[in-house]
Design an enzyme around this catalytic site. Structure first.
Site, PDB file in Angstrom:
ATOM      1  N   MET A  30       0.836  -1.196   0.000  1.00 30.83           N
ATOM      2  CA  MET A  30       0.000   0.000   0.000  1.00 30.83           C
ATOM      3  C   MET A  30       0.876   1.253   0.000  1.00 30.83           C
ATOM      4  SD  MET A  30      -3.428  -0.897   2.068  1.00 30.83           S
ATOM      5  CE  MET A  30      -2.776  -0.604   3.696  1.00 30.83           C
ATOM      6  N   LEU A  33       6.520   3.101   1.721  1.00 29.91           N
ATOM      7  CA  LEU A  33       7.437   1.960   1.834  1.00 29.91           C
ATOM      8  C   LEU A  33       8.554   2.207   2.849  1.00 29.91           C
ATOM      9  CD1 LEU A  33       7.777   0.924  -1.918  1.00 29.91           C
ATOM     10  CD2 LEU A  33       6.074   0.199  -0.227  1.00 29.91           C
ATOM     11  N   GLY A  36      10.946  -2.928   5.570  1.00 29.08           N
ATOM     12  CA  GLY A  36      10.195  -4.187   5.558  1.00 29.08           C
ATOM     13  C   GLY A  36       9.730  -4.535   4.149  1.00 29.08           C
ATOM     14  N   HIS A  37       9.184  -3.541   3.462  1.00 29.52           N
ATOM     15  CA  HIS A  37       8.748  -3.772   2.078  1.00 29.52           C
ATOM     16  C   HIS A  37       9.943  -4.126   1.184  1.00 29.52           C
ATOM     17  CE1 HIS A  37       5.612  -0.812   3.572  1.00 29.52           C
ATOM     18  NE2 HIS A  37       4.850  -1.790   3.133  1.00 29.52           N
ATOM     19  N   GLN A  61     -10.366  -2.366   2.042  1.00 31.64           N
ATOM     20  CA  GLN A  61      -9.914  -3.031   3.261  1.00 31.64           C
ATOM     21  C   GLN A  61      -9.852  -2.102   4.474  1.00 31.64           C
ATOM     22  OE1 GLN A  61      -6.022  -4.023   1.365  1.00 31.64           O
ATOM     23  NE2 GLN A  61      -5.203  -3.713   3.423  1.00 31.64           N
ATOM     24  N   GLY A 147       4.637 -10.326   3.994  1.00 32.66           N
ATOM     25  CA  GLY A 147       5.375 -10.233   5.238  1.00 32.66           C
ATOM     26  C   GLY A 147       4.703 -11.014   6.358  1.00 32.66           C
ATOM     27  N   GLU A 148       5.520 -11.635   7.193  1.00 36.41           N
ATOM     28  CA  GLU A 148       4.990 -12.290   8.396  1.00 36.41           C
ATOM     29  C   GLU A 148       4.478 -11.262   9.397  1.00 36.41           C
ATOM     30  OE1 GLU A 148       7.983 -14.904   9.949  1.00 36.41           O
ATOM     31  OE2 GLU A 148       7.643 -16.411   8.375  1.00 36.41           O
ATOM     32  N   GLN A 153      -3.099 -12.083   7.975  1.00 37.59           N
ATOM     33  CA  GLN A 153      -3.285 -11.811   6.545  1.00 37.59           C
ATOM     34  C   GLN A 153      -2.605 -12.891   5.696  1.00 37.59           C
ATOM     35  OE1 GLN A 153      -2.978  -7.811   4.544  1.00 37.59           O
ATOM     36  NE2 GLN A 153      -0.890  -8.517   4.167  1.00 37.59           N
TER      37      GLN A 153
HETATM   38  P1  AMP Z   1       1.373  -2.842   3.606  1.00 41.28           P
HETATM   39  O1  AMP Z   1       1.961  -1.869   2.645  1.00 41.28           O
HETATM   40  O2  AMP Z   1       1.436  -2.411   5.032  1.00 41.28           O
HETATM   41  O3  AMP Z   1       0.013  -3.334   3.188  1.00 41.28           O
HETATM   42  O4  AMP Z   1       2.305  -4.116   3.574  1.00 41.28           O
HETATM   43  C1  AMP Z   1       2.664  -4.707   2.348  1.00 41.28           C
HETATM   44  C2  AMP Z   1       3.425  -5.949   2.633  1.00 41.28           C
HETATM   45  O5  AMP Z   1       4.591  -5.635   3.396  1.00 41.28           O
HETATM   46  C3  AMP Z   1       2.635  -6.972   3.455  1.00 41.28           C
HETATM   47  O6  AMP Z   1       2.911  -8.278   2.955  1.00 41.28           O
HETATM   48  C4  AMP Z   1       3.191  -6.773   4.834  1.00 41.28           C
HETATM   49  O7  AMP Z   1       3.092  -7.924   5.648  1.00 41.28           O
HETATM   50  C5  AMP Z   1       4.638  -6.463   4.519  1.00 41.28           C
HETATM   51  N1  AMP Z   1       5.282  -5.779   5.641  1.00 41.28           N
HETATM   52  C6  AMP Z   1       4.863  -4.663   6.275  1.00 41.28           C
HETATM   53  N2  AMP Z   1       5.686  -4.362   7.302  1.00 41.28           N
HETATM   54  C7  AMP Z   1       6.635  -5.322   7.331  1.00 41.28           C
HETATM   55  C8  AMP Z   1       7.774  -5.592   8.161  1.00 41.28           C
HETATM   56  N3  AMP Z   1       8.083  -4.811   9.198  1.00 41.28           N
HETATM   57  N4  AMP Z   1       8.520  -6.680   7.891  1.00 41.28           N
HETATM   58  C9  AMP Z   1       8.203  -7.502   6.852  1.00 41.28           C
HETATM   59  N5  AMP Z   1       7.159  -7.303   6.028  1.00 41.28           N
HETATM   60  C10 AMP Z   1       6.379  -6.232   6.266  1.00 41.28           C
END
Ligand code: AMP
Length: 278
Positions: A30, A33, A36-37, A61, A147-148, A153
């Protein structure tokens, strides 16, 4: 390295995808970034010949309009980070490109979607499942990386892919954390300075409780004690629970592969985290 392509309409996405050879990985995001991303993009590159990352703040969502309105949007920086990480194609659809005004179809999920985030945020996982199904079909990727950090999710997506026979592999990536243990999240920027100092306590309690349960401690007792300490520190704990890792069913004891999952409010931010119990 070839320059990254940015596409905003489905016709050009499909054309770019059709020109790709080899294994294609998709990283749904989303935006806003962070490292983690970027770890997901790195994992994607390690298993695929081409990497597609999507940036789409999915209105479906968000169960609270206020949360959607204030969700951070940093597209220029996001595209620079994706290009630097070696992403080949950024798929950045406008909401109108994703959802027809008269759309009449959605994906609903029971099972692992029912409790915790599913109960706290009605409609959330239906929105996630619908957008991810669309992204999988749009990108026709061989593998999608998640991501875990968002453990529930990840289980929901695995169930959707299995139940709908979507031909895509799901690759999980461990949670990326700050040095003090706080899980990276796009919403962390909304923590006030004092809250940011308190925030890592959630991860500390989570890791300690998960290892105590794995070592045989009484789960109800250690979970209760951890929740009391978090409340004392100023967290509004929504849940801190031991669950079966895949089904998300609550457990009394870690008699099968288990996960500790948590959601807690700190100021205006809702922190989500989870820990392996082993
Ligand atoms: P989001 O942009 O928050 O919807 O997340 C997009 C993807 O990045 C999802 O698969 C999340 O689980 C992953 N994600 C978000 N934060 C982290 C993190 N700290 N470590 C690993 N993956 C992450």
């Amino acid at each position: 390295m070839a320059a990254m392509t940015v596409t905003r309409d489905l016709t050009s996405l499909r054309a770019s995808r059709a020109a790709m050879r080899g294994r294609v990985a998709l990283v749904p995001t989303m935006g806003a970034l962070h490292a983690g991303h970027i770890a997901l993009v790195a994992a994607a590159r390690a298993v695929a010949d081409r990497v597609v990352a999507s940036i789409f703040v999915n209105p479906l969502q968000f169960n609270a309009a206020s949360d959607l309105a204030r969700y951070p949007r940093t597209e220029e920086a996001d595209l620079a980070m994706l290009a630097a990480a070696g992403c080949d194609l950024a798929w950045v659809p406008a909401p109108e490109a994703m959802y027809a005004p008269d759309r009449a179809t959605a994906v609903t999920v029971g099972g692992p979607a029912e409790r915790f985030e599913g109960a706290a945020r009605p409609g959330h996982f239906g929105g996630v499942a619908t957008v991810c199904t669309k992204l999988f079909l749009q990108a026709r990727a061989d593998v999608a990386v998640f991501g875990e950090k968002d453990w529930q999710q990840l289980q929901v997506i695995r169930r959707v892919v299995r139940d709908l026979d979507i031909p895509i592999a799901i690759l999980p990536v461990p949670t990326v954390r700050e040095d003090d243990g706080l899980a990276l999240s796009s919403r962390n920027r909304f923590l006030m300075a004092a809250e940011r100092t308190t925030a890592p306590l959630l991860a500390r309690e989570g890791f300690a409780t998960a290892s105590a349960i794995a070592a045989g401690a009484d789960a109800t007792a250690v979970l209760g004690a951890a929740m009391a300490r978090l409340a004392q520190a100023g967290f509004g704990v929504e849940y801190l629970a031991l669950v079966a890792a895949e089904t998300m069913q609550p457990l009394d004891r870690a008699t099968e592969p288990a996960r500790l999952v948590a959601a807690a409010r700190l100021g205006s931010v809702r922190l989500l985290d989870n820990w392996l119990v082993a």
